[in-house]
Design an enzyme around this catalytic site. Structure first.
Site, PDB file in Angstrom:
ATOM      1  N   ASP A  20      31.499  40.838  34.405  1.00 30.71           N
ATOM      2  CA  ASP A  20      31.508  39.253  33.874  1.00 30.71           C
ATOM      3  C   ASP A  20      32.925  38.881  34.463  1.00 30.71           C
ATOM      4  O   ASP A  20      33.943  39.630  34.514  1.00 30.71           O
ATOM      5  CB  ASP A  20      31.270  39.459  32.483  1.00 30.71           C
ATOM      6  CG  ASP A  20      31.356  38.008  31.795  1.00 30.71           C
ATOM      7  OD1 ASP A  20      30.761  37.070  32.450  1.00 30.71           O
ATOM      8  OD2 ASP A  20      31.685  37.770  30.619  1.00 30.71           O
ATOM      9  N   ASP A  40      34.832  35.651  32.492  1.00 30.33           N
ATOM     10  CA  ASP A  40      35.509  34.951  31.437  1.00 30.33           C
ATOM     11  C   ASP A  40      35.588  36.098  30.558  1.00 30.33           C
ATOM     12  O   ASP A  40      34.602  36.594  30.008  1.00 30.33           O
ATOM     13  CB  ASP A  40      34.597  33.696  31.073  1.00 30.33           C
ATOM     14  CG  ASP A  40      34.810  32.701  31.972  1.00 30.33           C
ATOM     15  OD1 ASP A  40      35.909  32.311  32.419  1.00 30.33           O
ATOM     16  OD2 ASP A  40      33.674  31.931  32.011  1.00 30.33           O
ATOM     17  N   ASP A  80      32.350  41.522  28.125  1.00 29.06           N
ATOM     18  CA  ASP A  80      33.143  41.548  26.858  1.00 29.06           C
ATOM     19  C   ASP A  80      32.079  41.071  25.625  1.00 29.06           C
ATOM     20  O   ASP A  80      32.440  40.900  24.604  1.00 29.06           O
ATOM     21  CB  ASP A  80      34.121  40.503  26.951  1.00 29.06           C
ATOM     22  CG  ASP A  80      33.888  39.301  27.331  1.00 29.06           C
ATOM     23  OD1 ASP A  80      33.006  38.749  28.205  1.00 29.06           O
ATOM     24  OD2 ASP A  80      34.133  38.190  26.433  1.00 29.06           O
TER      25      ASP A  80
END
Length: 353
Positions: A27, A29, A226
């Site tokens: 990922d 961001d 995250d």
């Protein structure tokens, strides 16, 4: 272990993760960057993983930017990348639409350039108005300046029976200034106006995982993210292993309360976790030990005993992570197929979390 089983604790592995898995599905961001700036240790860690032979693929639900733009940004940060290394939810939703409409069909775009490029890649024609006779509506993150009138155009077309697709439904997105509304918040606006439900392509749903595997050819992928409800659940749905990094939206309390589909295989502070193995969490007599910590469920709360010293080789972040991993074992085992409802504040406070 199969991700479909209710995980009782994080896994341990002696091998370096970047050597045990052939491809990292990263990922962006909250993992690689936040607000456009690289997250601490990301550039060096990814460089070392790549130099060691691991393929790096950047998988994002953000449909605003094109793969070329994302690759350019990564390269500017010191992470060399090509457009082929970037997989977006815009690409996943464009494939989904192309499989259901005629070649060359018009699609009303509510979003940014990333969606338009992805649609053209599939031979579809992006249009801007509900009066352009679109055969589908696609909605993706359009940035903070997306005009309110775009939601009206989507609503007009959907009210006429045009099928509605969404790149993703993430309610929030991390930024350099904090947490901002994501595409899911914009999708809610159109849902309220129309009463309709979109077909969604992005993480954690299967179209995104399919797009990623088709484009990378990964055989032993490791999802790195995250967010529990997109990255980790996407890995669960794809039955592949995952690494949660604590540089984005997930904190210790959310991790301990995770339902089975949100429990990562591994947990680490940041992308340095790719360059190490993971310590084993040992279960015995209802207690979970990792490093110098022992965690258990007692009297309606999670309890953490020990001092984190272990064998004397773990300190600082390593000792904190050992305690968190032990707490995950106690919490997830207690919760079984549900979400842990035990009080965890005191135990997390001992770790400074």
């Amino acid at each position: 272990m199969s991700q479909r089983q209710a995980r009782r604790k994080p896994d341990g592995i002696s091998a370096v993760l970047a050597e045990a898995y052939d491809t990292a599905l990263l990922d962006l961001d909250g993992v690689v960057y936040a607000g456009g700036a690289a997250i601490a240790h990301a550039v060096e860690s990814l460089g070392r993983a790549r130099d060691g032979g691991m393929r790096l693929a950047y998988v994002t639900n953000n449909a605003l930017r094109t793969p070329d733009a994302v690759a350019g940004h990564l390269t500017e940060l010191g992470i060399p990348a090509d457009a082929a290394d970037v997989i977006t939810s815009a690409q996943a939703v464009a494939r989904l639409i192309a499989e259901q409409v005629p070649a060359g069909a018009r699609v009303l775009v509510i979003g940014g350039e990333g969606l338009r490029v992805a649609l053209r890649e599939r031979g579809l024609e992006p249009v801007e108005s509900a009066d352009d006779e679109p055969v589908a509506v696609v909605q993706g993150y359009g940035g903070p300046e997306l005009p309110w009138g775009r939601f009206a155009e989507a609503s007009y077309a959907i009210a006429r029976g045009v099928p509605w697709f969404a790149s993703n439904t993430d309610l929030t997105i991390p930024s350099g200034r904090g947490i901002a509304p994501g595409n899911g918040a914009a999708v809610e606006v159109v849902r309220i106006a129309t009463g309709a439900e979109p077909r969604v392509a992005g993480k954690p749903l299967p179209p995104m995982h399919r797009e990623t595997i088709l484009r990378t050819g990964a055989e032993r992928p490791l999802v790195v993210g995250d967010r529990l409800d997109t990255d980790i659940e996407g890995a669960f749905n794809g039955d592949v292993d995952s690494l949660l990094v604590l540089t984005g939206v997930t904190d210790g309390a959310r991790l301990l309360a995770a339902r089975p589909e949100h429990r990562p295989t591994y947990v680490d502070a940041d992308l340095r976790g790719l360059l190490t193995g993971q310590p084993e969490v040992v279960e015995a007599a209802g207690e979970f030990r990792c490093g110098g910590w022992t965690a258990a469920a007692r009297d309606g709360a999670l309890v953490l005993d020990g001092d984190g010293d272990g064998d004397g080789e773990r300190d600082g972040d390593g000792a904190v992570l050992d305690g968190l991993r032990a707490l995950c074992g106690a919490a997830w085992a207690h919760a079984g197929d549900g979400a842990c409802d035990l009080a965890a504040e005191k135990a997390l406070a001992r770790l400074g979390l």
